[in-house]
Every structure is written in structure tokens, then in C-alpha cells.
Motif scaffolding. Structure first.
Motif, PDB file in Angstrom:
ATOM      1  N   MET A 135      -2.928   3.098   5.020  1.00  0.00           N
ATOM      2  CA  MET A 135      -2.995   4.184   5.986  1.00  0.00           C
ATOM      3  C   MET A 135      -2.373   5.498   5.492  1.00  0.00           C
ATOM      4  O   MET A 135      -2.954   6.568   5.641  1.00  0.00           O
ATOM      5  N   ALA A 178       2.955   3.469  -2.640  1.00  0.00           N
ATOM      6  CA  ALA A 178       2.643   3.498  -1.199  1.00  0.00           C
ATOM      7  C   ALA A 178       2.326   2.080  -0.734  1.00  0.00           C
ATOM      8  O   ALA A 178       1.274   1.819  -0.148  1.00  0.00           O
ATOM      9  N   HIS A 238       8.731  -2.218  -2.482  1.00  0.00           N
ATOM     10  CA  HIS A 238       8.960  -0.939  -3.167  1.00  0.00           C
ATOM     11  C   HIS A 238       9.807  -1.108  -4.428  1.00  0.00           C
ATOM     12  O   HIS A 238       9.539  -0.491  -5.454  1.00  0.00           O
ATOM     13  N   PRO A 288      10.784   3.793   3.478  1.00  0.00           N
ATOM     14  CA  PRO A 288      12.137   3.851   2.926  1.00  0.00           C
ATOM     15  C   PRO A 288      12.089   3.402   1.465  1.00  0.00           C
ATOM     16  O   PRO A 288      11.334   2.480   1.139  1.00  0.00           O
ATOM     17  N   GLU A 294       9.529  10.223  -0.207  1.00  0.00           N
ATOM     18  CA  GLU A 294       8.691  11.075   0.628  1.00  0.00           C
ATOM     19  C   GLU A 294       9.152  11.051   2.094  1.00  0.00           C
ATOM     20  O   GLU A 294       8.701  10.225   2.872  1.00  0.00           O
ATOM     21  N   TRP A 335       2.115  -7.666   6.943  1.00  0.00           N
ATOM     22  CA  TRP A 335       3.404  -7.512   6.250  1.00  0.00           C
ATOM     23  C   TRP A 335       4.573  -7.146   7.166  1.00  0.00           C
ATOM     24  O   TRP A 335       5.726  -7.389   6.817  1.00  0.00           O
ATOM     25  N   TYR A 358      11.168   1.043   9.684  1.00  0.00           N
ATOM     26  CA  TYR A 358       9.893   1.673   9.346  1.00  0.00           C
ATOM     27  C   TYR A 358       9.870   3.161   9.703  1.00  0.00           C
ATOM     28  O   TYR A 358       9.521   3.993   8.863  1.00  0.00           O
ATOM     29  N   HIS A 387      13.313   8.176   9.601  1.00  0.00           N
ATOM     30  CA  HIS A 387      12.979   9.607   9.545  1.00  0.00           C
ATOM     31  C   HIS A 387      14.028  10.448  10.277  1.00  0.00           C
ATOM     32  O   HIS A 387      14.460  11.487   9.789  1.00  0.00           O
TER      33      HIS A 387
HETATM   34  N1  LIG Z   1       5.680   8.219   8.433  1.00  0.00           N
HETATM   35  C1  LIG Z   1       5.755   7.813   7.166  1.00  0.00           C
HETATM   36  O1  LIG Z   1       6.505   8.341   6.355  1.00  0.00           O
HETATM   37  C2  LIG Z   1       4.942   6.673   6.770  1.00  0.00           C
HETATM   38  C3  LIG Z   1       3.808   6.422   7.490  1.00  0.00           C
HETATM   39  C4  LIG Z   1       3.072   5.326   7.141  1.00  0.00           C
HETATM   40  C5  LIG Z   1       3.509   4.514   6.120  1.00  0.00           C
HETATM   41  N2  LIG Z   1       4.625   4.785   5.422  1.00  0.00           N
HETATM   42  C6  LIG Z   1       5.116   3.849   4.388  1.00  0.00           C
HETATM   43  O2  LIG Z   1       4.075   3.662   3.457  1.00  0.00           O
HETATM   44  C7  LIG Z   1       4.074   2.292   3.029  1.00  0.00           C
HETATM   45  C8  LIG Z   1       2.686   1.727   3.192  1.00  0.00           C
HETATM   46  O3  LIG Z   1       2.346   1.863   4.553  1.00  0.00           O
HETATM   47  P1  LIG Z   1       0.840   1.973   5.057  1.00  0.00           P
HETATM   48  O4  LIG Z   1       0.913   2.494   6.432  1.00  0.00           O
HETATM   49  O5  LIG Z   1      -0.019   2.682   4.073  1.00  0.00           O
HETATM   50  O6  LIG Z   1       0.524   0.401   5.081  1.00  0.00           O
HETATM   51  P2  LIG Z   1      -0.862  -0.342   4.980  1.00  0.00           P
HETATM   52  O7  LIG Z   1      -0.573  -1.739   5.393  1.00  0.00           O
HETATM   53  O8  LIG Z   1      -1.937   0.412   5.683  1.00  0.00           O
HETATM   54  O9  LIG Z   1      -1.213  -0.294   3.416  1.00  0.00           O
HETATM   55  C9  LIG Z   1      -0.528  -1.017   2.416  1.00  0.00           C
HETATM   56  C10 LIG Z   1      -1.391  -1.022   1.178  1.00  0.00           C
HETATM   57  O10 LIG Z   1      -0.708  -1.686   0.110  1.00  0.00           O
HETATM   58  C11 LIG Z   1      -1.643  -2.524  -0.552  1.00  0.00           C
HETATM   59  N3  LIG Z   1      -0.925  -3.584  -1.263  1.00  0.00           N
HETATM   60  C12 LIG Z   1      -0.110  -4.518  -0.746  1.00  0.00           C
HETATM   61  N4  LIG Z   1       0.397  -5.280  -1.747  1.00  0.00           N
HETATM   62  C13 LIG Z   1      -0.129  -4.797  -2.904  1.00  0.00           C
HETATM   63  C14 LIG Z   1      -0.006  -5.129  -4.268  1.00  0.00           C
HETATM   64  N5  LIG Z   1       0.792  -6.135  -4.654  1.00  0.00           N
HETATM   65  N6  LIG Z   1      -0.685  -4.389  -5.189  1.00  0.00           N
HETATM   66  C15 LIG Z   1      -1.464  -3.360  -4.815  1.00  0.00           C
HETATM   67  N7  LIG Z   1      -1.628  -2.982  -3.523  1.00  0.00           N
HETATM   68  C16 LIG Z   1      -0.982  -3.707  -2.593  1.00  0.00           C
HETATM   69  C17 LIG Z   1      -2.530  -3.042   0.552  1.00  0.00           C
HETATM   70  O11 LIG Z   1      -3.742  -3.533   0.021  1.00  0.00           O
HETATM   71  C18 LIG Z   1      -2.729  -1.745   1.366  1.00  0.00           C
HETATM   72  O12 LIG Z   1      -3.745  -0.967   0.792  1.00  0.00           O
HETATM   73  C19 LIG Z   1       5.174   1.578   3.807  1.00  0.00           C
HETATM   74  O13 LIG Z   1       6.340   1.533   3.013  1.00  0.00           O
HETATM   75  C20 LIG Z   1       5.399   2.480   4.983  1.00  0.00           C
HETATM   76  O14 LIG Z   1       6.738   2.382   5.486  1.00  0.00           O
HETATM   77  C21 LIG Z   1       5.339   5.860   5.698  1.00  0.00           C
END
Ligand SMILES: NC(=O)c1ccc[n+]([C@@H]2O[C@H](COP(=O)([O-])OP(=O)(O)OC[C@H]3O[C@@H](n4cnc5c(N)ncnc54)[C@H](O)[C@@H]3O)[C@@H](O)[C@H]2O)c1
Length: 391
Positions: free
Chosen positions: A12, A85, A91, A110, A135, A180, A191, A195
Motif C-alpha cells: 500500500m 517498504a 525491517h 517504524p 520515512e 502480518w 504502526y 507518527h
Molecule cells: N503512514 C505511514 O508512514 C505508513 C503507511 C503505510 C505503511 N507504512 C509502513 O510501510 C510498511 C509496509 O506497509 P504497507 O502498508 O505497504 O503493507 P502491505 O501489507 O500493503 O505491503 C507489504 C508488502 O511487502 C511485501 N513483502 C512481504 N514480505 C516480503 C519479502 N520477504 N520480500 C519481498 N516483499 C515482501 C508484500 O508482498 C507486500 O507487497 C510497514 O512497515 C508499515 O508500517 C507506513
């Protein structure tokens, strides 16, 4: 000099913020080739085919790969850029793999969930003269920079009480989060609560000294149990208290894409002050002819017409944050001494200048496991957290 960028994860946040921002930076000639690595081909296909992004950046593209991130980072030419991401709990491994592969790193927040992991990352990056940035895009919301300036020049006095709220929409429960965001991996505070904790430090310069978080678990549609609702209290180095409520629970029918905001109550001598940020309703009210009503934010990420050529461009603090982090990586690559300038400036978050976030996350996880007991943060050469003893 143009850095090539490997984005690890295609979920996302990559769709909403990272990829459109990178396309814009590529269009401006600031970065080179973009590779996106995800586990599932469908994730990459739908990212590539996304109509909104294609309309804005018809001339841009990325290389898609389902190879493991170890392989992708191992094959990347040294001293380029990796953007991590992935889900919160992986992470650390991914960032360390990128550093071992001599990549500068941008990691979504985080950074990690344990202070020791942050210290390992900081040391490894420093030894290789690599930049690591986290970020925290709210820092690039102009209102946060304005508040920082005014608070630090003494106009508000001292924080006494604060309250902050960020609830994500209900549909998150139907997303990949089911795979997850379980009790053992994350929680609503870890999560998104981070912020506002980060913002309070960013604005005031205070450090968090104790944390207690209680949660209400609920199940995702696939049955996974998660801390969907959390209530946190963070005590600061001047004795001030901040309450933070978070949830994957803002109703679908609510206007806007979430509800969020922060009020800080302050005092100095015989006078009181306050700062109130209404961060979800930013003044826009749209009533559509199909019956829909919305209060969109013009400030995070929006597509607007491109005045310089085809397609559109992105505006907002989501874009500015990615730009600032990419600029920081480029400046450290040009001149390693820039690292300490960036650290000291404190505008861009690094493992060195924002490790209080890791301490808060570690404390929060410990508190949640202990039904909301207060966890103290100890600073010093080897910072750590521990349950408060009442004996
Ligand atoms: N407001 C913000 O700052 C904000 C918003 C959203 C997400 N995030 C952070 O971004 C991160 C991801 O969140 P998201 O919303 O994109 O989650 P999400 O579940 O939509 O996406 C996670 C992605 O990681 C991929 N993935 C998982 N394990 C993997 C691996 N071993 N190798 C390759 N790809 C792998 C998945 O296929 C998916 O595409 C989290 O740490 C979340 O906290 C931050």
C-alpha cells in the motif's frame, strides 16, 4: 550523479506514496533506474497497471522482480539506494541486507522494534559511510515545521498535556494487513501512533521517558487476532503527558481517508497556551452528485496537472518527504561529512537522531504484553527499557 533505486515491498505505501514520488524524481532527473521487488507477481502487475499512476506518469516504468530481496540487493551496484517498504517486523533484516550490499537506505517507519537493532544499523551504516533515513512524512507537513519553529522559540512555553489520534479506515482489515499485522508482530500504536510521538519530539525537542499501552484485540476477516485498538500514555522528559489513541477502525462511511489530529496544552509562568492541529479535516468538503461526501486532504499526496509536460505531478508532504530523503542520500554519497550535518539538523530522521522512537516502540510492545503496565525508558550509553517496579 543519479542513484538507481531498489524498492523492497510493493504494498500500500509503495502504491500510495513511494512509487509516484520516485517517478517524479526520475522525471526530474534526480534518480536513475527503479526496481520493485515483491513476493507475489500479482502485486507487481497491479502496481504497474495502476491507472492513476500511469495517467500521471505515462513515460515512467519500473523493473518488476519476484526474486528474494537478498538476491535483488546482492545484485545491485554498490552505493545506490534501497527503499525498504516491508512489514514492520522484517525491517531489521532487510535494512542490514541493504547495508551489507553497500546501499544507502530509506526505511518506512517504524525503523525497527528494538533499540539494539537501531544501534547495529547506525554503526554498520556509519562504518560504510552510508546514509540511513526513516520515512516520517508528517515532519514534512508544513504545519509541523511551523510548530517546531514557534515551540522552540518559546512562544508556547512547555508541553503539559497532549492528546493525539490516528485511526485508519476499516478497509485495512480486508487488506494484506491480515497476513502480518498479528498480535506478535505489531499493533495500532506501533504502526501509526509512532507518527505523533515522533512529531511531539520533532516540535518540542523533549524525550519520551515512559510508555504504557493497553489494547483491545479483534480479529481480521481471516481469523488473525490483532491489537486493532490501542490507548497509550507517553511521559516526556519535562513531566508532560501525551495520550495517543490508534485503531484500524475508522468507519468506511466516515468522510476523508482517516481521522487524525493533535492538541498540545502548554504553559509558561502564569500563562497557558495550546497548539491544535486538525489533521484529517483540512477544510475541504466535497459533495458529489452520486450521493458521496468526502473531506479529502490536499496536503499528503495529490495528483495535479503537470505544467511542464504530459501527465500529472504529485504534490504534498508525502512527496516532499521522499524527496528530502533521496536528497540526503545523494548528499552523503557526494560528501560523507554531510551525515553529521543531517543528524544535527534533525529534520530528516536517522537511526542516530530518532532512536527514541525505537525505545518507545520497544517499551510499547512490552507494556501491551503486560496489560498496559508502565515501562520506563533509560537513556545513556546503552539505552534500554524495563517494566516499572512498584515495590
Ligand atoms: N503512514 C505511514 O508512514 C505508513 C503507511 C503505510 C505503511 N507504512 C509502513 O510501510 C510498511 C509496509 O506497509 P504497507 O502498508 O505497504 O503493507 P502491505 O501489507 O500493503 O505491503 C507489504 C508488502 O511487502 C511485501 N513483502 C512481504 N514480505 C516480503 C519479502 N520477504 N520480500 C519481498 N516483499 C515482501 C508484500 O508482498 C507486500 O507487497 C510497514 O512497515 C508499515 O508500517 C507506513
Amino acid at each position: 550523479m543519479k542513484m538507481h533505486v531498489s524498492v523492497i515491498g510493493g504494498g500500500m505505501i509503495v502504491h500510495d506514496q513511494i512509487l509516484p514520488s520516485l517517478y517524479q524524481l526520475k522525471r526530474a532527473g534526480k534518480i536513475g533506474h527503479i526496481t520493485v521487488c515483491a513476493r507475489r507477481k500479482e502485486t507487481l502487475d497491479s502496481l504497474k497497471a495502476n491507472e492513476r499512476i500511469r495517467r500521471a506518469f505515462p513515460e515512467q516504468d519500473f523493473t518488476a522482480t519476484t526474486a528474494s530481496y537478498h538476491e535483488v540487493l546482492g545484485n545491485a551496484a554498490e552505493r545506490n539506494l534501497a527503499i525498504i517498504a516491508l512489514p514492520d517486523q522484517i525491517h531489521f533484516n532487510a535494512v542490514m541486507t541493504a547495508i551489507d550490499a553497500q546501499q544507502h537506505v530509506i526505511c518506512v517507519k517504524p525503523l525497527v522494534q528494538k533499540i539494539q537493532h537501531a544501534a547495529v544499523i547506525e554503526k554498520a551504516a556509519r562504518e560504510r559511510q552510508l546514509f540511513v533515513g526513516i520515512e516520517y512524512h508528517k515532519r514534512f507537513d508544513d504545519r509541523a515545521l511551523m510548530a517546531r519553529d514557534r515551540y522552540r522559540s518559546g512562544r508556547f512555553g512547555e508541553l503539559r498535556l497532549g492528546t493525539a489520534r490516528l485511526f485508519e479506515k476499516w478497509y485495512y482489515r480486508h487488506s494484506n494487513f491480515q497476513n502480518w499485522f498479528s498480535l506478535e508482530n505489531s499493533d495500532a500504536f506501533t504502526y501509526i501512533g509512532c507518527h505523533y510521538v515522533d512529531l511531539v519530539h520533532f516540535i518540542t525537542g523533549l524525550l519520551p521517558v515512559s510508555v504504557s499501552v493497553a489494547g483491545v484485540p479483534e480479529r481480521f476477516p481471516n481469523g488473525t487476532e490483532a491489537w486493532m485498538w490501542t490507548d497509550a500514555r507517553v511521559k516526556w522528559s519535562n513531566g508532560g503527558l501525551l495520550n495517543v489513541q490508534n485503531a484500524l477502525g475508522y468507519p468506511e462511511q466516515g468522510p476523508g481517508s482517516n481521522t487524525q489530529g493533535m492538541t498540545l496544552w502548554t504553559s509558561a509562568g502564569d500563562a497557558g497556551g495550546f497548539l491544535n492541529h486538525i489533521d484529517s479535516h483540512r477544510g475541504l468538503e466535497y459533495c458529489y452528485v452520486d450521493g458521496g461526501y468526502s473531506e479529502p486532504s490536499p496536503d499528503y499526496m495529490q495528483f495535479v496537472p503537470n505544467h511542464l509536460g504530459p501527465g500529472e505531478r504529485v504534490v504534498g508532504y508525502g512527496y516532499r518527504s521522499i524527496e528530502a530523503l533521496v536528497d540526503s542520500a545523494l548528499s552523503v554519497e557526494r560528501d560523507a561529512d554531510q551525515q553529521s550535518v543531517i543528524e544535527a539538523q534533525g529534520i530528516v530522521a536517522t537511526p542516530g537522531n530518532s532512536s527514541y522512537n525505537e525505545l518507545v516502540t520497544e517499551a510499547a510492545r512490552l507494556s501491551l504484553e503486560n496489560d498496559g503496565r508502565e515501562v520506563l525508558i533509560q537513556y545513556g550509553t546503552l539505552p534500554f527499557v524495563h517494566l516499572k517496579s512498584y515495590l
